[in-house]
Design a protein around this motif. Structure first.
Motif, short mmCIF file in Angstrom:
data_model
loop_
_atom_site.label_atom_id
_atom_site.label_comp_id
_atom_site.label_asym_id
_atom_site.label_seq_id
_atom_site.Cartn_x
_atom_site.Cartn_y
_atom_site.Cartn_z
N LEU A 24 0.81 -1.22 -0.05
CA LEU A 24 -0.09 0.06 -0.10
C LEU A 24 0.96 1.27 0.01
O LEU A 24 0.72 2.21 -0.72
CB LEU A 24 -0.94 -0.07 1.20
N TRP A 25 1.75 1.00 0.85
CA TRP A 25 2.73 2.36 0.95
C TRP A 25 3.59 2.50 -0.44
O TRP A 25 3.63 3.55 -0.83
CB TRP A 25 3.75 2.23 2.17
N ALA A 26 4.08 1.62 -0.90
CA ALA A 26 5.00 1.60 -2.02
C ALA A 26 4.24 1.74 -3.41
O ALA A 26 4.50 2.73 -4.11
CB ALA A 26 5.74 0.25 -2.41
N GLU A 27 2.96 1.37 -3.37
CA GLU A 27 2.34 1.66 -4.57
C GLU A 27 1.41 3.19 -4.65
O GLU A 27 0.97 3.68 -5.39
CB GLU A 27 1.23 0.37 -5.11
N LYS A 28 0.75 3.35 -3.42
CA LYS A 28 -0.10 4.34 -3.30
C LYS A 28 0.09 5.65 -2.38
O LYS A 28 -0.67 6.39 -2.06
CB LYS A 28 -1.55 4.00 -2.81
N ARG A 29 1.28 5.35 -1.64
CA ARG A 29 1.63 6.17 -0.52
C ARG A 29 0.71 6.24 0.61
O ARG A 29 0.18 7.44 0.95
CB ARG A 29 2.22 7.40 -1.19
N GLU A 30 0.06 5.30 0.85
CA GLU A 30 -0.97 5.29 1.94
C GLU A 30 -0.92 4.13 3.04
O GLU A 30 -0.24 3.21 2.62
CB GLU A 30 -2.53 5.44 1.16
N GLY A 31 -1.70 4.54 4.12
CA GLY A 31 -1.43 3.29 5.31
C GLY A 31 -1.83 3.74 6.38
O GLY A 31 -2.09 5.18 6.62
N PHE A 32 -1.72 2.84 7.37
CA PHE A 32 -2.07 3.34 8.79
C PHE A 32 -0.97 4.15 9.57
O PHE A 32 0.09 3.50 9.59
CB PHE A 32 -2.60 2.33 9.63
N VAL A 33 -1.24 4.82 10.45
CA VAL A 33 -0.45 5.62 11.56
C VAL A 33 -1.08 5.66 12.92
O VAL A 33 -2.37 5.70 12.91
CB VAL A 33 0.13 6.90 11.44
N VAL A 34 -0.41 5.19 14.09
CA VAL A 34 -1.07 5.08 15.04
C VAL A 34 -1.22 6.77 15.69
O VAL A 34 -0.08 7.58 15.67
CB VAL A 34 0.15 4.52 16.28
N ARG A 35 -2.45 6.64 16.18
CA ARG A 35 -2.88 8.42 16.40
C ARG A 35 -2.88 8.63 18.07
O ARG A 35 -2.03 9.25 18.51
CB ARG A 35 -4.20 8.57 16.12
N SER A 36 -3.34 7.28 18.72
CA SER A 36 -3.08 7.37 19.96
C SER A 36 -3.22 5.94 20.73
O SER A 36 -3.64 5.04 19.85
CB SER A 36 -4.30 8.12 20.83
N MET A 37 -2.68 5.60 21.82
CA MET A 37 -2.81 4.25 22.48
C MET A 37 -3.00 4.59 23.85
O MET A 37 -2.26 5.31 24.55
CB MET A 37 -1.48 3.38 22.12
N GLU A 38 -3.75 3.43 24.36
CA GLU A 38 -4.26 3.59 26.11
C GLU A 38 -3.81 2.28 26.27
O GLU A 38 -4.29 1.39 25.94
CB GLU A 38 -5.56 3.95 26.24
N ILE A 39 -2.88 2.11 27.23
CA ILE A 39 -2.17 0.79 27.49
C ILE A 39 -2.12 0.43 29.18
O ILE A 39 -1.82 1.15 29.73
CB ILE A 39 -0.73 0.56 27.06
N ASP A 40 -2.88 -0.56 29.35
CA ASP A 40 -2.62 -1.22 30.90
C ASP A 40 -1.80 -2.42 30.98
O ASP A 40 -2.14 -3.55 30.27
CB ASP A 40 -3.92 -1.48 31.18
N TRP A 41 -0.58 -2.37 31.54
CA TRP A 41 0.34 -3.36 31.79
C TRP A 41 -0.07 -4.00 33.00
O TRP A 41 0.02 -3.34 34.24
CB TRP A 41 1.65 -2.90 32.13
N LEU A 42 -0.65 -5.00 33.02
CA LEU A 42 -1.17 -5.88 34.07
C LEU A 42 -0.36 -6.97 35.01
O LEU A 42 -0.19 -6.88 36.03
CB LEU A 42 -2.44 -6.56 33.80
N LYS A 43 0.39 -7.69 34.22
CA LYS A 43 1.20 -8.64 34.61
C LYS A 43 2.47 -8.70 33.65
O LYS A 43 2.31 -8.71 32.57
CB LYS A 43 0.53 -9.98 34.76
N PRO A 44 3.63 -9.15 34.19
CA PRO A 44 4.72 -9.24 33.54
C PRO A 44 4.81 -10.66 32.87
O PRO A 44 4.38 -11.67 33.23
CB PRO A 44 6.02 -9.35 34.56
N ALA A 45 5.58 -10.62 31.88
CA ALA A 45 5.96 -11.86 30.94
C ALA A 45 7.36 -12.10 31.23
O ALA A 45 8.34 -11.03 31.33
CB ALA A 45 5.60 -11.67 29.37
N LEU A 46 7.78 -13.29 30.85
CA LEU A 46 9.38 -13.75 31.11
C LEU A 46 9.89 -14.32 30.00
O LEU A 46 9.12 -15.01 29.10
CB LEU A 46 9.39 -14.62 32.46
N MET A 47 10.95 -14.42 30.18
CA MET A 47 11.73 -15.26 28.66
C MET A 47 11.16 -16.60 28.71
O MET A 47 10.95 -17.04 29.74
CB MET A 47 13.41 -15.13 28.91
N ASP A 48 11.09 -17.13 27.59
CA ASP A 48 10.53 -18.29 26.88
C ASP A 48 8.97 -18.49 27.15
O ASP A 48 8.40 -19.38 26.44
CB ASP A 48 11.28 -19.50 27.55
N ASP A 49 8.24 -17.53 27.59
CA ASP A 49 7.06 -17.47 27.51
C ASP A 49 6.41 -17.60 26.24
O ASP A 49 6.97 -16.86 25.27
CB ASP A 49 6.29 -16.35 28.27
#
Length: 134
Positions: free
Chosen positions: A50-75
């Motif tokens: 889409l970007w290469a052919e039409k110069r169009e695509g999505f961009v992030v405008r905003s994000m609301e994030i809740d980090w609730l619990k951690p992940a660990l290596m190999d999860d």
């Protein structure tokens, strides 16, 4: 009404963690970005093309994030992405990162569809596919 849903499965590597051995908070942004790219592929759109052919695509405008619990290596994590609100030139995507049944991170991502840096309507077929509920 929610639309299309996609699940990306990934494994945590050493490079994804911080000094404590937990997944670094910014790593989740990369995981969710990959999942947003894959939901486009799932509905047969290629972000790069889409970007290469039409110069169009999505961009992030905003994000609301809740980090609730951690992940660990190999999860093994699943990043579920669901189109929650589909408009002519924007989407609201709900993204949830889980380890098994445990919710680790929950995010709401608002993206805008641009052509040459300006808001524009996304292709109608893309909009329809994002709204599908199967």
């Amino acid at each position: 009404m929610e639309g299309v849903r996609h699940v990306l499965t990934l494994r945590i590597y050493y490079e994804d963690t911080d000094f404590s051995g937990f997944v670094y908070h910014a790593s989740y942004l990369r995981f969710m970005e990959r999942a947003r790219t894959e939901i486009l592929r799932a509905i047969e759109f290629d972000h790069g093309r889409l970007w290469a052919e039409k110069r169009e695509g999505f961009v992030v405008r905003s994000m609301e994030i809740d980090w609730l619990k951690p992940a660990l290596m190999d999860d093994v994590l699943a990043v579920s992405t669901t189109a929650q609100d589909v408009k002519a030139a924007s989407l609201v995507l709900r993204q949830v990162v889980t380890r098994g049944e445990e919710v680790l991170v929950s995010a709401l991502c608002k993206v805008a569809y641009l052509r040459d840096g300006r808001p524009t309507r996304m292709p109608e077929r893309m909009r329809q596919q994002m709204m599908r509920t199967e």
